[in-house]
Design a protein around this motif. Structure first.
Motif, PDB file in Angstrom:
ATOM      1  N   GLY A  55       0.824  -1.197   0.000  1.00  0.00           N
ATOM      2  CA  GLY A  55       0.000   0.000   0.000  1.00  0.00           C
ATOM      3  C   GLY A  55       0.864   1.254   0.000  1.00  0.00           C
ATOM      4  N   TRP A  56       0.596   2.158  -0.944  1.00  0.00           N
ATOM      5  CA  TRP A  56       1.386   3.388  -1.035  1.00  0.00           C
ATOM      6  C   TRP A  56       1.158   4.275   0.178  1.00  0.00           C
ATOM      7  CZ3 TRP A  56      -0.136   8.634  -1.590  1.00  0.00           C
ATOM      8  CH2 TRP A  56       0.938   9.506  -1.808  1.00  0.00           C
ATOM      9  N   SER A  57       2.206   4.959   0.596  1.00  0.00           N
ATOM     10  CA  SER A  57       2.133   5.867   1.745  1.00  0.00           C
ATOM     11  C   SER A  57       2.930   7.134   1.439  1.00  0.00           C
ATOM     12  CB  SER A  57       2.715   5.176   2.987  1.00  0.00           C
ATOM     13  OG  SER A  57       2.909   6.111   4.034  1.00  0.00           O
ATOM     14  N   LYS A  58       2.484   8.241   2.010  1.00  0.00           N
ATOM     15  CA  LYS A  58       3.222   9.506   1.873  1.00  0.00           C
ATOM     16  C   LYS A  58       4.480   9.519   2.735  1.00  0.00           C
ATOM     17  CE  LYS A  58      -0.779  12.447   0.873  1.00  0.00           C
ATOM     18  NZ  LYS A  58      -1.597  13.580   1.364  1.00  0.00           N
ATOM     19  N   ASN A  59       4.602   8.520   3.624  1.00  0.00           N
ATOM     20  CA  ASN A  59       5.775   8.462   4.500  1.00  0.00           C
ATOM     21  C   ASN A  59       7.056   8.500   3.666  1.00  0.00           C
ATOM     22  OD1 ASN A  59       7.982   7.154   6.168  1.00  0.00           O
ATOM     23  ND2 ASN A  59       6.350   7.146   7.684  1.00  0.00           N
ATOM     24  N   LYS A  60       7.984   9.353   4.077  1.00  0.00           N
ATOM     25  CA  LYS A  60       9.222   9.544   3.308  1.00  0.00           C
ATOM     26  C   LYS A  60      10.062   8.268   3.222  1.00  0.00           C
ATOM     27  CE  LYS A  60      11.837  11.229   7.308  1.00  0.00           C
ATOM     28  NZ  LYS A  60      12.619  12.336   7.875  1.00  0.00           N
ATOM     29  N   ASN A  61       9.809   7.307   4.143  1.00  0.00           N
ATOM     30  CA  ASN A  61      10.588   6.064   4.155  1.00  0.00           C
ATOM     31  C   ASN A  61       9.951   4.948   3.317  1.00  0.00           C
ATOM     32  OD1 ASN A  61      12.694   6.938   5.989  1.00  0.00           O
ATOM     33  ND2 ASN A  61      11.106   6.964   7.553  1.00  0.00           N
ATOM     34  N   TRP A  62       8.787   5.237   2.726  1.00  0.00           N
ATOM     35  CA  TRP A  62       8.092   4.199   1.947  1.00  0.00           C
ATOM     36  C   TRP A  62       8.963   3.706   0.792  1.00  0.00           C
ATOM     37  CZ3 TRP A  62       6.262   3.591  -3.117  1.00  0.00           C
ATOM     38  CH2 TRP A  62       5.352   2.546  -3.310  1.00  0.00           C
ATOM     39  N   LEU A  63       9.591   4.619   0.084  1.00  0.00           N
ATOM     40  CA  LEU A  63      10.425   4.244  -1.062  1.00  0.00           C
ATOM     41  C   LEU A  63      11.543   3.292  -0.660  1.00  0.00           C
ATOM     42  CD1 LEU A  63      10.715   7.680  -2.882  1.00  0.00           C
ATOM     43  CD2 LEU A  63       9.810   5.606  -3.910  1.00  0.00           C
ATOM     44  N   ASP A  64      12.212   3.588   0.450  1.00  0.00           N
ATOM     45  CA  ASP A  64      13.313   2.732   0.913  1.00  0.00           C
ATOM     46  C   ASP A  64      12.802   1.360   1.336  1.00  0.00           C
ATOM     47  OD1 ASP A  64      15.221   4.651   0.452  1.00  0.00           O
ATOM     48  OD2 ASP A  64      15.204   5.420   2.502  1.00  0.00           O
ATOM     49  N   PHE A  65      11.656   1.339   2.013  1.00  0.00           N
ATOM     50  CA  PHE A  65      11.074   0.080   2.497  1.00  0.00           C
ATOM     51  C   PHE A  65      10.714  -0.843   1.331  1.00  0.00           C
ATOM     52  CE2 PHE A  65       7.148  -2.269   3.692  1.00  0.00           C
ATOM     53  CZ  PHE A  65       7.687  -3.089   4.649  1.00  0.00           C
ATOM     54  N   VAL A  66      10.028  -0.303   0.334  1.00  0.00           N
ATOM     55  CA  VAL A  66       9.610  -1.112  -0.813  1.00  0.00           C
ATOM     56  C   VAL A  66      10.820  -1.495  -1.672  1.00  0.00           C
ATOM     57  CG1 VAL A  66       8.079  -1.243  -2.809  1.00  0.00           C
ATOM     58  CG2 VAL A  66       7.336  -0.022  -0.765  1.00  0.00           C
ATOM     59  N   SER A  67      11.768  -0.572  -1.797  1.00  0.00           N
ATOM     60  CA  SER A  67      12.994  -0.876  -2.554  1.00  0.00           C
ATOM     61  C   SER A  67      13.759  -2.028  -1.926  1.00  0.00           C
ATOM     62  CB  SER A  67      13.894   0.362  -2.623  1.00  0.00           C
ATOM     63  OG  SER A  67      13.287   1.384  -3.367  1.00  0.00           O
ATOM     64  N   GLU A  68      13.782  -2.067  -0.595  1.00  0.00           N
ATOM     65  CA  GLU A  68      14.470  -3.157   0.110  1.00  0.00           C
ATOM     66  C   GLU A  68      13.840  -4.506  -0.223  1.00  0.00           C
ATOM     67  OE1 GLU A  68      15.483  -4.613   4.713  1.00  0.00           O
ATOM     68  OE2 GLU A  68      14.663  -2.604   4.344  1.00  0.00           O
ATOM     69  N   ILE A  69      12.510  -4.551  -0.258  1.00  0.00           N
ATOM     70  CA  ILE A  69      11.812  -5.790  -0.589  1.00  0.00           C
ATOM     71  C   ILE A  69      12.097  -6.185  -2.041  1.00  0.00           C
ATOM     72  CG2 ILE A  69       9.528  -6.839  -0.896  1.00  0.00           C
ATOM     73  CD1 ILE A  69       8.600  -5.195   1.524  1.00  0.00           C
ATOM     74  N   LYS A  70      12.107  -5.212  -2.926  1.00  0.00           N
ATOM     75  CA  LYS A  70      12.364  -5.491  -4.347  1.00  0.00           C
ATOM     76  C   LYS A  70      13.769  -6.060  -4.556  1.00  0.00           C
ATOM     77  CE  LYS A  70      11.917  -3.507  -8.961  1.00  0.00           C
ATOM     78  NZ  LYS A  70      13.161  -3.966  -9.553  1.00  0.00           N
ATOM     79  N   ILE A  71      14.745  -5.489  -3.872  1.00  0.00           N
ATOM     80  CA  ILE A  71      16.131  -5.962  -3.999  1.00  0.00           C
ATOM     81  C   ILE A  71      16.291  -7.351  -3.381  1.00  0.00           C
ATOM     82  CG2 ILE A  71      18.501  -5.534  -3.231  1.00  0.00           C
ATOM     83  CD1 ILE A  71      17.764  -2.491  -3.427  1.00  0.00           C
ATOM     84  N   LYS A  72      15.641  -7.550  -2.244  1.00  0.00           N
ATOM     85  CA  LYS A  72      15.760  -8.818  -1.515  1.00  0.00           C
ATOM     86  C   LYS A  72      15.094  -9.972  -2.262  1.00  0.00           C
ATOM     87  CE  LYS A  72      15.143 -10.491   3.272  1.00  0.00           C
ATOM     88  NZ  LYS A  72      16.547 -10.668   3.640  1.00  0.00           N
ATOM     89  N   TYR A  73      13.973  -9.666  -2.952  1.00  0.00           N
ATOM     90  CA  TYR A  73      13.212 -10.716  -3.649  1.00  0.00           C
ATOM     91  C   TYR A  73      12.990 -10.311  -5.111  1.00  0.00           C
ATOM     92  CZ  TYR A  73      12.293 -11.690   1.248  1.00  0.00           C
ATOM     93  OH  TYR A  73      12.436 -11.924   2.590  1.00  0.00           O
TER      94      TYR A  73
END
Length: 208
Positions: A55-73
């Protein structure tokens, strides 16, 4: 269909649900909660989980969180959910996500994503919006919320559309909605309780 739609359609033949993750605020700041979540997610991925949307969020850390999952898997079909404006779409493009899902139908946003060559799946509950989406050559459509859709929508009439059911569904609903003609369902709030994944999802993946 374009290549991204073809790719997703092929995946839907093998895996019948999307796991929708709605990050809680403390997952960005609390390392322990974040690591615990990622450990559980890793088990699901090893069991064969294919489709995840965040789920998209305005939180500034959302990009890093989702990017981490993309890189990991890297082999996961990873997308974003609750796309409501151009910013949410641009954030998804920055990460290079495979797809995104709109909460509701937004013709302008759909056309904007199309111009960016990004697969944006609309959320639709009435016949007027459904016809408009189909006229714009939309081939993958989410019916949401499934339990309040117009009775006039009969998905079996549309042979070349992949329909996804969403809204208040659990892993127990996969079989029923597949029998109704849906290619997949979205499991959201009923898939995660107290930041723990529903044990029945683990069981389903083991057995299917």
């Amino acid at each position: 269909m374009n290549n991204k739609e073809d790719f997703l359609s092929e995946i839907l033949k093998r895996r019948s649900f999307f796991l929708l993750i709605k990050p809680v605020e403390n997952i960005y700041s609390n390392t322990s909660i974040r690591n615990s979540f990622l450990e559980e997610l890793e088990i699901l991925v090893k069991l064969g989980l294919k489709n995840i949307e965040i789920g998209w969020s305005k939180n500034k850390n959302w990009l890093d969180f989702v990017s981490e999952i993309k890189i990991k898997y890297p082999r996961i079909n990873l997308g974003s959910a609750s796309i409501v404006n151009k910013q949410s779409l641009e954030d998804s493009l920055k990460i290079g996500l495979n797809f995104s899902m709109m909460k509701f139908w937004d013709k302008d946003l759909f056309n904007y994503a199309k111009a960016k060559n990004h697969l944006l799946i609309p959320g639709i509950k009435n016949l007027k919006d459904l016809n408009e989406a189909i006229n714009l050559n939309c081939k993958i459509i989410k019916i949401y919320p499934i339990k309040s859709k117009d009775n006039s929508i009969d998905i079996r009439k549309y042979k070349n559309i992949d329909f996804i059911a969403a809204g208040g569904l659990s892993i127990n609903d996969v079989k029923n909605y597949k029998s109704l003609g849906y290619k997949a369902i979205v499991i959201g709030d009923k898939g995660i309780k107290n930041q723990k994944f529903d044990p029945k999802i683990f069981e389903w993946l083991k057995n299917n």
